[in-house]
Enzyme design. Structure first.
Site, mmCIF file in Angstrom:
data_model
loop_
_atom_site.group_PDB
_atom_site.id
_atom_site.type_symbol
_atom_site.label_atom_id
_atom_site.label_comp_id
_atom_site.label_asym_id
_atom_site.label_seq_id
_atom_site.Cartn_x
_atom_site.Cartn_y
_atom_site.Cartn_z
ATOM 1 N N LYS A 343 -14.593 -36.853 -5.672
ATOM 2 C CA LYS A 343 -14.365 -38.156 -6.261
ATOM 3 C C LYS A 343 -13.440 -38.999 -5.401
ATOM 4 O O LYS A 343 -13.335 -40.191 -5.560
ATOM 5 C CB LYS A 343 -13.692 -37.985 -7.632
ATOM 6 C CG LYS A 343 -14.452 -37.153 -8.612
ATOM 7 C CD LYS A 343 -13.555 -36.883 -9.852
ATOM 8 C CE LYS A 343 -14.249 -35.882 -10.736
ATOM 9 N NZ LYS A 343 -13.332 -35.376 -11.768
ATOM 10 N N GLY A 344 -12.729 -38.330 -4.472
ATOM 11 C CA GLY A 344 -11.647 -38.998 -3.751
ATOM 12 C C GLY A 344 -12.055 -40.253 -3.002
ATOM 13 O O GLY A 344 -11.241 -41.131 -2.729
ATOM 14 N N GLU A 396 -15.646 -40.442 3.984
ATOM 15 C CA GLU A 396 -14.681 -39.499 3.396
ATOM 16 C C GLU A 396 -13.341 -40.183 3.204
ATOM 17 O O GLU A 396 -12.964 -41.058 3.991
ATOM 18 C CB GLU A 396 -14.488 -38.304 4.343
ATOM 19 C CG GLU A 396 -15.383 -37.113 4.055
ATOM 20 C CD GLU A 396 -14.944 -36.327 2.833
ATOM 21 O OE1 GLU A 396 -14.339 -36.905 1.905
ATOM 22 O OE2 GLU A 396 -15.196 -35.111 2.801
ATOM 23 N N ASP A 397 -12.614 -39.783 2.180
ATOM 24 C CA ASP A 397 -11.248 -40.283 2.025
ATOM 25 C C ASP A 397 -10.302 -39.558 2.989
ATOM 26 O O ASP A 397 -9.447 -40.159 3.611
ATOM 27 C CB ASP A 397 -10.771 -40.138 0.574
ATOM 28 C CG ASP A 397 -11.035 -38.743 0.017
ATOM 29 O OD1 ASP A 397 -12.027 -38.110 0.428
ATOM 30 O OD2 ASP A 397 -10.246 -38.265 -0.813
ATOM 31 N N ASP A 400 -9.308 -32.765 6.223
ATOM 32 C CA ASP A 400 -8.129 -31.906 6.277
ATOM 33 C C ASP A 400 -8.474 -30.699 7.154
ATOM 34 O O ASP A 400 -8.432 -30.792 8.373
ATOM 35 C CB ASP A 400 -7.817 -31.525 4.828
ATOM 36 C CG ASP A 400 -6.481 -30.854 4.640
ATOM 37 O OD1 ASP A 400 -5.921 -30.372 5.624
ATOM 38 O OD2 ASP A 400 -5.995 -30.795 3.504
ATOM 39 N N LYS A 428 -6.108 -35.756 8.700
ATOM 40 C CA LYS A 428 -4.916 -34.905 8.781
ATOM 41 C C LYS A 428 -5.190 -33.837 9.837
ATOM 42 O O LYS A 428 -5.435 -32.660 9.536
ATOM 43 C CB LYS A 428 -4.650 -34.270 7.408
ATOM 44 C CG LYS A 428 -3.196 -33.915 7.210
ATOM 45 C CD LYS A 428 -3.007 -33.041 6.013
ATOM 46 C CE LYS A 428 -2.764 -33.786 4.729
ATOM 47 N NZ LYS A 428 -2.475 -32.876 3.614
ATOM 48 N N PHE A 449 1.426 -34.023 1.627
ATOM 49 C CA PHE A 449 0.494 -34.158 0.512
ATOM 50 C C PHE A 449 0.424 -35.634 0.116
ATOM 51 O O PHE A 449 1.402 -36.204 -0.352
ATOM 52 C CB PHE A 449 0.951 -33.314 -0.681
ATOM 53 C CG PHE A 449 -0.180 -32.994 -1.619
ATOM 54 C CD1 PHE A 449 -0.674 -31.697 -1.715
ATOM 55 C CD2 PHE A 449 -0.781 -33.983 -2.378
ATOM 56 C CE1 PHE A 449 -1.727 -31.400 -2.565
ATOM 57 C CE2 PHE A 449 -1.829 -33.693 -3.231
ATOM 58 C CZ PHE A 449 -2.311 -32.399 -3.323
ATOM 59 N N VAL A 450 -0.749 -36.239 0.331
ATOM 60 C CA VAL A 450 -0.862 -37.677 0.054
ATOM 61 C C VAL A 450 -1.688 -37.925 -1.211
ATOM 62 O O VAL A 450 -2.623 -37.190 -1.518
ATOM 63 C CB VAL A 450 -1.475 -38.457 1.240
ATOM 64 C CG1 VAL A 450 -0.483 -38.607 2.357
ATOM 65 C CG2 VAL A 450 -2.751 -37.818 1.739
ATOM 66 N N ASP A 456 -6.004 -37.486 -5.276
ATOM 67 C CA ASP A 456 -5.314 -37.041 -6.495
ATOM 68 C C ASP A 456 -4.367 -35.867 -6.257
ATOM 69 O O ASP A 456 -4.402 -35.207 -5.225
ATOM 70 C CB ASP A 456 -6.349 -36.600 -7.531
ATOM 71 C CG ASP A 456 -6.981 -35.261 -7.156
ATOM 72 O OD1 ASP A 456 -7.346 -35.075 -5.975
ATOM 73 O OD2 ASP A 456 -7.076 -34.380 -8.034
ATOM 74 N N ARG A 462 -4.959 -41.124 -8.688
ATOM 75 C CA ARG A 462 -6.069 -41.730 -7.957
ATOM 76 C C ARG A 462 -6.033 -43.255 -8.032
ATOM 77 O O ARG A 462 -6.542 -43.940 -7.159
ATOM 78 C CB ARG A 462 -7.419 -41.244 -8.517
ATOM 79 C CG ARG A 462 -7.731 -39.788 -8.266
ATOM 80 C CD ARG A 462 -9.222 -39.549 -8.521
ATOM 81 N NE ARG A 462 -9.545 -38.153 -8.763
ATOM 82 C CZ ARG A 462 -9.860 -37.282 -7.797
ATOM 83 N NH1 ARG A 462 -9.844 -37.650 -6.540
ATOM 84 N NH2 ARG A 462 -10.183 -36.045 -8.109
HETATM 85 C C1 PRP Z 1 -10.839 -33.787 -0.566
HETATM 86 C C2 PRP Z 1 -11.589 -34.850 0.195
HETATM 87 C C3 PRP Z 1 -12.518 -34.117 1.091
HETATM 88 C C4 PRP Z 1 -11.892 -32.755 1.210
HETATM 89 C C5 PRP Z 1 -11.392 -32.571 2.604
HETATM 90 O O1 PRP Z 1 -11.558 -33.486 -1.713
HETATM 91 O O2 PRP Z 1 -12.248 -35.760 -0.650
HETATM 92 O O3 PRP Z 1 -13.817 -34.058 0.570
HETATM 93 O O4 PRP Z 1 -10.796 -32.671 0.298
HETATM 94 O O5 PRP Z 1 -10.742 -31.336 2.762
HETATM 95 P P1 PRP Z 1 -11.155 -30.306 3.920
HETATM 96 O O6 PRP Z 1 -11.257 -31.088 5.203
HETATM 97 O O7 PRP Z 1 -9.994 -29.326 3.934
HETATM 98 O O8 PRP Z 1 -12.439 -29.656 3.552
HETATM 99 P P2 PRP Z 1 -10.945 -32.686 -2.974
HETATM 100 O O9 PRP Z 1 -11.349 -31.268 -2.888
HETATM 101 O O10 PRP Z 1 -9.484 -32.936 -3.069
HETATM 102 O O11 PRP Z 1 -11.713 -33.327 -4.195
HETATM 103 P P3 PRP Z 1 -11.742 -34.845 -4.719
HETATM 104 O O12 PRP Z 1 -12.475 -35.641 -3.672
HETATM 105 O O13 PRP Z 1 -12.476 -34.799 -6.003
HETATM 106 O O14 PRP Z 1 -10.322 -35.283 -4.841
#
Ligand code: PRP
Length: 481
Positions: A343-344, A396-397, A400, A428, A449-450, A456, A462
């Site tokens: 959802k991010g 993507e938001d 990581d 990141k 942690f952002v 979220d 969010r």
């Molecule tokens: C976040 C973000 C990416 C993912 C990246 O999603 O939206 O899809 O983490 O992380 P990675 O590079 O370590 O794979 P999250 O799991 O927090 O779910 P959300 O989008 O619903 O907040």
């Protein structure tokens, strides 16, 4: 029509006299703008000063320009004739058609044809500009340019004089930032506070602006309100100027006698300087104002749990527009399919797509993680439409570890899109485990942690319009983002 050396000589004499008159910045610059425009037989002149963060050009003196032209908003230093700030003399023959002009429609409606702009240089660096405007199309001679450059030299001295006390504040703010970055070695508070804050509420206000990364200047200008003969009898100096909002702010402690007096001054200021955007604010007004412009939720000065703001709403919006421009250029003439992972991504996706000047379609996927350390990804919502033969941009938001993207890219490329690229707002990089190709990156961020702007912590935050760093205490002992 040729302008005589004599008229330029007399104008320069007048301008030097005004520069040494001891008038406030605005009166001095207005008078110089008038002398310069008249000597050059031009219709208007504007003297601009570069904001402390070098992002905006603030009007400090004008002559012959209508309110409409002046109220078109602060000029973006990178967009509005940026060559001048690179130290060049810029000549625009036709303002309505030249794509270097930031507001060509306004120039057209104001009947402005030609513009000559020169830099105001302080120690070799541009600290402002002077622009001359004519209604008739005009070629400027070498004598015109050399006259305007001499006027600019005088302005440089005036600016530097006016900026002196501002420099102390810049030092203070830099110290403050350094202190936040390394809390282990705090700088004693006494050396951090500018001595110029007249009231503790102003200091609180400045802290709040800093928290939300809103650029501010403390008492940068005084406006003359009343004259007795030749003598200035009354001035008004608003407490703050916020360049991003092109807004002057006068704080009020709500003491009735002061309030009535301040209201009178504000009324007078608006009558005399209708181009100036000024507000009288008490604390709750200020919080409402922040909410209106997208900073922080209504009713709270600071968001609980957020240690500091990493990117303000305005900074994010500027970056999103830049990314959208690059994507629009790169995919010019094509159709583009945007795919987001819920959802991010919701805030970023919504803003990004509005700035794309391309035919765009949209789809979303949802995933869940399971297994030890969440290392296995499962698609829980797949695409509604086929991507075969389409140009696909994954949005993507945050990237990581790169695990999510790596899995999704593998899944999508198996469906043979015409092209597949990635646009992420945040990268990141420090935590990357899998190398994934990123075509477009908004900001590379530290390993913190952002939250906010879609991101979220346990489902919350969010809705924040900025990106903030969560307070480390809150996430002690938990696995990182
Ligand atoms: C976040 C973000 C990416 C993912 C990246 O999603 O939206 O899809 O983490 O992380 P990675 O590079 O370590 O794979 P999250 O799991 O927090 O779910 P959300 O989008 O619903 O907040």
């Amino acid at each position: 029509m040729a302008r005589s050396r004599g008229s330029y000589y007399s104008a320069l004499k007048r301008i030097t006299r005004v520069a040494n008159s001891g008038f406030g910045l605005k009166k001095t610059c207005n008078s110089i703008a008038k002398s310069a425009a008249r000597a050059m037989q031009a219709n208007g002149c504007r003297i601009l000063s570069l904001s402390s963060q070098k992002e905006y050009l603030i009007t400090v003196g004008t002559y012959g320009l209508s309110d409409l032209y002046l109220k078109k908003g602060p000029l973006d230093a990178r967009k509005s004739l940026p060559d001048i700030l690179d130290g060049k003399v810029v000549y625009i023959a036709d303002a309505a058609t030249d794509d270097r002009v930031q507001h060509p429609q306004t120039a057209l409606s104001q009947g402005i044809s030609s513009i000559l702009g020169v830099p105001v240089l302080g120690k070799g660096q541009a600290i402002g500009e002077i622009r001359i405007y004519t209604r008739e199309p005009r070629q400027f001679s070498e004598a015109d340019k050399s006259f305007l450059l001499s006027v600019a030299d005088t302005c440089a001295v005036i600016f530097e004089r006016a900026e002196l006390h501002q420099l102390l504040q810049k030092d203070y703010r830099a110290d403050e930032r350094r202190r936040k970055a390394s809390p282990a070695s705090p700088v004693p508070t006494s050396t951090l506070r500018p001595t110029t804050f007249a009231h503790s509420s102003e200091e609180d206000f400045a802290r709040l602006l800093d928290f939300y990364c809103i650029d501010w200047l403390y008492e940068p200008r005084s406006f003359p309100l009343r004259w007795e003969g030749d003598k200035l009898a009354e001035m008004f100096t608003p407490d703050f100027y916020l360049p991003e909002l092109d807004l002057y702010v006068e704080l009020t402690t709500l003491r009735q006698n002061l309030l009535t007096e301040k209201n009178r001054k504000l009324r007078q200021l608006r009558e005399l300087h209708p181009e100036v955007n000024v507000r009288l604010l008490n604390k709750s007004d200020f919080i409402k104002l922040l909410a209106k412009y997208g900073y922080g939720p209504l009713g709270e000065a600071k968001v609980e749990g957020v240690d500091r703001v990493l990117y303000s709403h305005a900074q994010i919006q500027r970056r999103v527009r830049t990314l959208a421009r690059r994507i629009s250029d790169d995919y010019a003439g094509q159709r583009l399919m945007l795919i987001g992972i819920l959802k991010g991504v919701v805030c970023f996706m919504a803003d990004l797509m509005q700035h794309l000047s391309l035919p765009v379609t949209l789809d979303f996927m949802a995933i869940s993680y399971y297994g030890r350390d969440d290392e296995v990804v499962e698609i829980t919502r797949d695409l509604d439409t086929s991507i075969t033969g389409q140009h696909v941009l994954m949005v993507e938001d945050i990237v990581d570890t790169g695990m999510t993207l790596n899995y999704i890219l593998g899944h999508l490329s198996a469906h043979n899109p015409a092209s597949l690229s990635v646009c992420t707002l945040l990268d990141k990089r420090a935590r990357r485990l899998v190398n994934v190709p990123l075509g477009y990156v908004g900001f590379e961020i530290p390993d913190e942690f952002v939250v906010g702007y879609g991101l979220d912590y346990k489902g919350e935050y969010r809705n924040l319009p900025f990106i903030g760093i969560l307070h480390p205490e809150l996430i002690k002992g938990e696995s990182p983002q």
